[in-house]
Design an enzyme around this catalytic site. Structure first.
Site, PDB file in Angstrom:
ATOM      1  CB  CYS A 127       4.440  -7.226  -5.350  1.00  0.00           C
ATOM      2  SG  CYS A 127       2.969  -7.170  -6.381  1.00  0.00           S
TER       3      CYS A 127
ATOM      4  CB  CYS B 214       1.383  -7.579  -3.476  1.00  0.00           C
ATOM      5  SG  CYS B 214       1.730  -8.725  -4.824  1.00  0.00           S
TER       6      CYS B 214
END
Length: 112
Positions: A42, A45
């Protein structure tokens, strides 16, 4: 459970979940906990890693990182369907959540 602490700040604690039951143990032991639901693939993230580390250094609460790919049952338990998701816990109960990219102050407020 792997713990990383900053030698300059002994209260800093980031816990990377290694077992599904660890989170329950931490929530029972600590009055306030910040949980970061993420995945290695991600992009947002990854961009939030520095912010999460800065928050961990600034607050007096453990920060638990939960990889949603490794622990989908934990993510489902807390209705995490988008990442990154940050959930603040008080007395073992979710108190508030943020989804997506956030600034440091917003994340910090989940546990201040």
């Amino acid at each position: 459970m792997s713990e990383r602490t900053d030698p300059a700040e002994p209260s800093t604690l980031i816990v990377e979940l290694e077992d599904g039951s660890e989170l329950d143990d931490i929530l029972e032991l600590e009055a306030t906990v910040l949980v970061d639901f993420y995945a290695d693939w991600c992009g947002p993230c990854q961009l939030m890693e520095g912010t999460v580390e800065a928050v961990a250094e600034a607050v007096d609460a453990p920060v638990v990182k939960v990889d949603v790919d490794a622990f989908p049952q934990v993510a489902a338990r807390f209705d995490v369907s988008s990442i990154p998701t940050f959930i603040g816990f008080t007395q073992s109960e979710p108190s508030d959540r943020l989804i997506g990219m956030q600034d440091e102050e917003s994340v910090r407020q989940l546990v201040d």
